[in-house]
Structures are given as structure tokens and as C-alpha cells.
Design a protein around this motif. Structure first.
Motif, short mmCIF file in Angstrom:
data_model
loop_
_atom_site.label_atom_id
_atom_site.label_comp_id
_atom_site.label_asym_id
_atom_site.label_seq_id
_atom_site.Cartn_x
_atom_site.Cartn_y
_atom_site.Cartn_z
N LEU A 72 0.94 -1.28 -0.09
CA LEU A 72 -0.01 -0.09 0.03
C LEU A 72 0.77 1.25 -0.05
CD1 LEU A 72 -2.91 -1.00 2.41
CD2 LEU A 72 -3.01 -1.07 -0.04
N ALA A 73 2.01 1.28 0.71
CA ALA A 73 3.07 2.29 0.66
C ALA A 73 3.48 2.62 -0.84
CB ALA A 73 3.98 2.23 1.76
N SER A 74 3.70 1.53 -1.47
CA SER A 74 4.29 1.75 -2.80
C SER A 74 3.25 2.29 -3.69
CB SER A 74 4.45 0.27 -3.22
OG SER A 74 5.68 -0.37 -2.59
N THR A 75 1.94 1.84 -3.66
CA THR A 75 0.89 2.16 -4.36
C THR A 75 0.53 3.65 -4.20
OG1 THR A 75 0.03 0.02 -4.57
CG2 THR A 75 -1.54 1.60 -5.19
N PHE A 76 0.38 3.99 -2.83
CA PHE A 76 -0.40 5.19 -2.66
C PHE A 76 0.44 6.24 -1.93
CE2 PHE A 76 -3.95 2.36 -2.16
CZ PHE A 76 -4.80 2.92 -3.06
N VAL A 77 1.95 5.90 -1.64
CA VAL A 77 2.94 6.96 -1.29
C VAL A 77 3.85 7.15 -2.16
CG1 VAL A 77 4.43 7.64 0.75
CG2 VAL A 77 2.26 6.37 1.29
N LEU A 84 4.89 13.43 -8.41
CA LEU A 84 4.71 14.80 -8.11
C LEU A 84 6.35 15.41 -8.31
CD1 LEU A 84 3.16 17.12 -6.60
CD2 LEU A 84 4.18 16.41 -4.63
N ALA A 85 7.15 14.60 -7.97
CA ALA A 85 8.41 14.97 -8.15
C ALA A 85 9.00 15.28 -9.67
CB ALA A 85 9.55 13.96 -7.49
N ALA A 86 8.33 14.51 -10.59
CA ALA A 86 8.73 14.52 -11.78
C ALA A 86 8.00 15.65 -12.58
CB ALA A 86 8.37 13.27 -12.68
N TRP A 99 0.49 16.20 -17.52
CA TRP A 99 1.01 15.62 -16.23
C TRP A 99 0.01 15.69 -15.31
CZ3 TRP A 99 5.62 14.48 -15.27
CH2 TRP A 99 6.81 14.81 -15.96
N ILE A 100 -1.19 16.22 -15.26
CA ILE A 100 -2.18 15.76 -14.50
C ILE A 100 -2.75 14.43 -14.59
CG2 ILE A 100 -4.79 16.25 -13.50
CD1 ILE A 100 -2.97 18.60 -12.97
N GLY A 101 -2.46 13.64 -15.66
CA GLY A 101 -2.92 12.33 -16.18
C GLY A 101 -1.86 11.59 -15.48
N VAL A 102 -0.59 11.84 -15.35
CA VAL A 102 0.32 11.26 -14.85
C VAL A 102 0.32 11.27 -13.33
CG1 VAL A 102 2.88 11.14 -14.11
CG2 VAL A 102 2.19 11.64 -16.63
N LEU A 103 -0.08 12.25 -12.74
CA LEU A 103 -0.55 12.11 -11.38
C LEU A 103 -1.68 11.40 -10.81
CD1 LEU A 103 0.22 16.09 -10.47
CD2 LEU A 103 1.55 14.21 -10.19
N PHE A 104 -2.51 11.40 -11.71
CA PHE A 104 -3.83 10.82 -11.62
C PHE A 104 -3.30 9.15 -11.62
CE2 PHE A 104 -7.57 8.36 -13.62
CZ PHE A 104 -8.41 8.44 -12.60
N LEU A 105 -2.67 8.88 -12.70
CA LEU A 105 -1.90 7.32 -12.69
C LEU A 105 -1.41 6.89 -11.51
CD1 LEU A 105 -0.65 4.97 -14.09
CD2 LEU A 105 1.03 6.48 -15.23
N CYS A 106 -0.46 7.77 -11.08
CA CYS A 106 0.07 7.39 -9.63
C CYS A 106 -0.79 7.13 -8.65
CB CYS A 106 1.36 8.62 -9.40
SG CYS A 106 2.68 8.60 -10.48
N ALA A 107 -1.83 8.01 -8.40
CA ALA A 107 -2.72 7.91 -7.35
C ALA A 107 -3.50 6.64 -7.34
CB ALA A 107 -3.35 9.40 -7.21
N LEU A 150 -4.79 16.62 -3.58
CA LEU A 150 -3.31 17.35 -3.21
C LEU A 150 -2.58 17.43 -4.45
CD1 LEU A 150 -2.96 15.09 0.19
CD2 LEU A 150 -3.84 17.40 -0.04
N LEU A 151 -2.41 16.41 -5.09
CA LEU A 151 -1.36 16.42 -6.02
C LEU A 151 -1.88 17.46 -7.29
CD1 LEU A 151 -1.07 12.67 -6.38
CD2 LEU A 151 0.48 14.31 -5.25
N ALA A 152 -3.00 17.43 -7.71
CA ALA A 152 -3.55 18.19 -8.90
C ALA A 152 -3.61 19.78 -8.57
CB ALA A 152 -4.81 17.91 -9.48
N ASN A 153 -3.85 19.94 -7.33
CA ASN A 153 -4.08 21.43 -6.94
C ASN A 153 -2.34 22.02 -6.83
OD1 ASN A 153 -6.65 21.47 -6.81
ND2 ASN A 153 -6.83 21.09 -4.60
N THR A 154 -1.46 21.08 -6.33
CA THR A 154 -0.07 21.69 -6.25
C THR A 154 0.35 21.79 -7.71
OG1 THR A 154 0.75 19.48 -6.31
CG2 THR A 154 0.31 20.33 -4.33
#
Length: 321
Positions: A72-77, A84-86, A99-107, A150-154
Motif C-alpha cells: 500500500l505504501a508503494s501504491t499510495f505513497v 509529483l517530483a517529476a 502531467w495531471i494524467g501522470v499524477l492521476f495514474l500515480c494515485a 492534493l497532487l493536482a492542486n499543487t
């Protein structure tokens, strides 16, 4: 089973939906109909997912808490932090919606079917894989919108927290209702898994067609150069490679057994297209939804190809041992 996944025949249907939206996008009253149909199939999809999830499958493997925390840490953290770093390190490499799509993929949460299939083929801990993948999907219904808030707003985007109400109405409530009704309809759902699978695929295709139709009408292919698609391919490939390497190292660092390391590797790096496409339709209903779907559609095929190669290598090594 894996032969049907690699190469993935469903990819052809996804490409067909994108091409259909490109040349015959849904407009006017037909677009409204597609939107209502998409919403209805999303509700039905998550109702079936709740009904087919056996509670004892989840509880059976939850005693191995160190393994599940790692997955779960790998998936959601780990994945959200990498994305976010990329996105902040090189924001000019791609348009903001990608980039929003990449963040969505990561979440997104882990998959269930392919994760368990690869773990089984590689001789990993299958009961733990069932428990982790199922728990990931349940947690993702709440965690993914929260993380996107959190991610998209940043990154200057919208979605996530603002869409939690829609997620509750279209995803969470049907999922809970289906699970509560499992004692009544669970047997019927288990006997008609092909029908449930058809619901999965039709939901994705309708949502993809609707999202890309809106994007095409807004000039998607005029605004998105081929160079951006090439960069997206590289970003997805690097993201997958980093995830595979990090989960493999995590398993060895904390002294997990070979079977558990295999489970962490596959369950911790898979991202769910089945859950991602309907959720994107809810969180990103505007024309940018089609662009936001591109990273997960591309990543889906990459993870299947890489997963099949790695699982076969593990299987051969197990046979040799």
C-alpha cells in the motif's frame, strides 16, 4: 490466462474507441446520451465489484501486515511522490493535462486480476496478493480522489477533493451496496463472471469514447503534438522501471521471503485501468478528461508486457531451483 493478456486484445478496442471519437465524436443530444450511459455503467460496474469481493478473501491475508503496508505504501505513497517530483522537476516537458494524467495514474490503486495472475505465475504469495489487491481497490475509492485533491492542486489542476461527492454517489455507494448484498446476489455474480467482465470492458470503452469525444471537439489533436506523446511514453516507461526497481529493493531491504518479494513487486506496481477510467470520468468531466486518460492507457499496456516478462523469468527460476 496470461496469453490472453499479452498482447492485450482489449488494447485494440481502446484504440478503436479513440479513433471513433476522433472521426465521429459524440455531440449534442448524442453526447448527453453517452454521458448518461457512461454514468449508468459506472454505477453498475462498482456495484458488481462490491458484490464479487468476498470478505474472507481480504481478511485471510491481512494478518501479514508488514507485507500489506509495503504494498500500500508503494501504491499510495511512493508512486504519488515520484509523479509529483517529476511534474515539478520538468513541467515544460509536456502540457499540463498530461502531467495531471501522470499524477492521476500515480494515485490509482492496484489491479486485482492481472496482479494475482502474475503473482501466481511467478510462484509468489497468492493469498496475500488477493488480500492486498482487494484492499487496494477498496482503499482507492477514497484515497485516489483525496490524493488527486492534493497532487493536482499543487500543479494548478482541478479535481480530487472537489469530486468526492460525485465519487461517493457514483462509485462508493454502489460499491458498498453491492458488497452488503453479496449474501443475496454473490452466487449469481460468481456464476456470471463473464457478464461482470463485459460490464468492466463496456464501461471503459464508453467512458473513453465520451472523454475523447469532448477532447476532440475542443481540438485535442491540434493542441497535442507528437513530441508530447513521445515524452509521455518515456515518462511512463521510466515511472514503471523505477517502480519495479524500488519495490524489488524494498522487498530485499526488509528481508521478505522470495514469495513475498514477488507479491510486493507485482501488486505494488500495477495501476488499475478498470478503476481509473470510470473514476477519471467522474473527477475530470470536461474536455481535458481525454488527455488525462492517455497516461494510464499507455501505462496499462506497458505494465502487462513487463509483468509477463518478469513473471515468466521468476517461473523459470523456480522450476530450476
Amino acid at each position: 490466462m496470461l496469453r490472453r493478456l499479452i498482447p492485450d486484445p482489449f488494447l485494440l478496442f481502446l484504440i478503436g474507441a479513440v479513433l471513433l471519437a476522433t472521426f465521429l465524436p459524440a455531440q449534442g443530444a448524442f453526447a448527453v446520451l453517452v454521458g448518461w450511459l457512461s454514468t449508468a455503467t459506472i454505477v453498475l460496474l462498482f456495484f458488481f465489484h462490491g458484490a464479487k469481493l468476498a470478505r474472507d478473501q481480504v481478511l485471510a491475508g491481512l494478518t501479514h501486515w508488514r507485507l500489506h503496508i509495503a504494498i500500500l505504501a508503494s501504491t499510495f505513497v511512493m508512486f504519488p511522490l515520484i509523479g509529483l517530483a517529476a511534474s515539478h522537476a520538468a513541467p515544460s516537458l509536456m502540457p499540463q493535462p498530461l502531467w495531471i494524467g501522470v499524477l492521476f495514474l500515480c494515485a490509482l490503486p492496484s489491479t486485482v486480476q492481472s496482479s494475482i495472475a502474475f503473482v501466481s505465475m511467478a510462484r509468489g504469495n497468492v493469498p496475500a496478493a488477493i488480500a492486498s489487491a482487494s484492499a487496494s481497490q477498496m482503499l482507492g475509492i477514497v484515497a485516489t480522489p483525496f490524493l488527486m485533491g492534493l497532487l493536482a492542486n499543487t500543479h494548478g489542476g482541478t479535481g480530487g477533493l472537489t469530486g468526492i461527492g460525485k465519487v461517493a454517489a457514483q462509485i462508493f455507494i454502489p460499491f458498498v451496496a453491492g458488497h452488503l448484498l453479496r449474501p443475496v446476489i454473490g452466487g449469481w455474480v460468481d456464476r456470471h463472471r463473464q457478464l461482470v467482465g463485459l460490464t468492466d470492458r463496456s464501461t471503459i470503452l464508453i467512458a473513453v469514447y465520451g472523454a475523447f469525444s469532448a477532447a476532440v471537439i475542443e481540438g485535442l489533436w491540434r493542441q497535442l503534438p507528437l513530441s508530447s506523446l513521445a515524452v509521455l511514453f518515456a515518462v511512463d516507461a521510466i515511472l514503471l522501471a523505477f517502480g519495479l526497481g524500488a519495490t524489488w529493493a524494498l522487498g530485499r531491504l526488509f528481508g521478505f521471503s522470495r514469495e513475498d518479494r514477488i507479491t510486493i513487486l507485482f501488486c505494488g506496481t500495477k495501476k488499475s485501468l478498470v478503476q481509473g477510467v470510470p473514476m477519471a470520468k467522474v473527477l475530470f468531466p470536461g474536455p481535458q478528461g481525454g488527455v488525462i486518460l492517455l497516461p494510464i492507457m499507455l501505462f496499462h499496456q506497458m505494465q502487462l508486457m513487463a509483468g509477463a516478462f518478469i513473471a515468466k523469468a521468476y517461473a523459470k527460476r523456480s522450476e530450476a531451483d
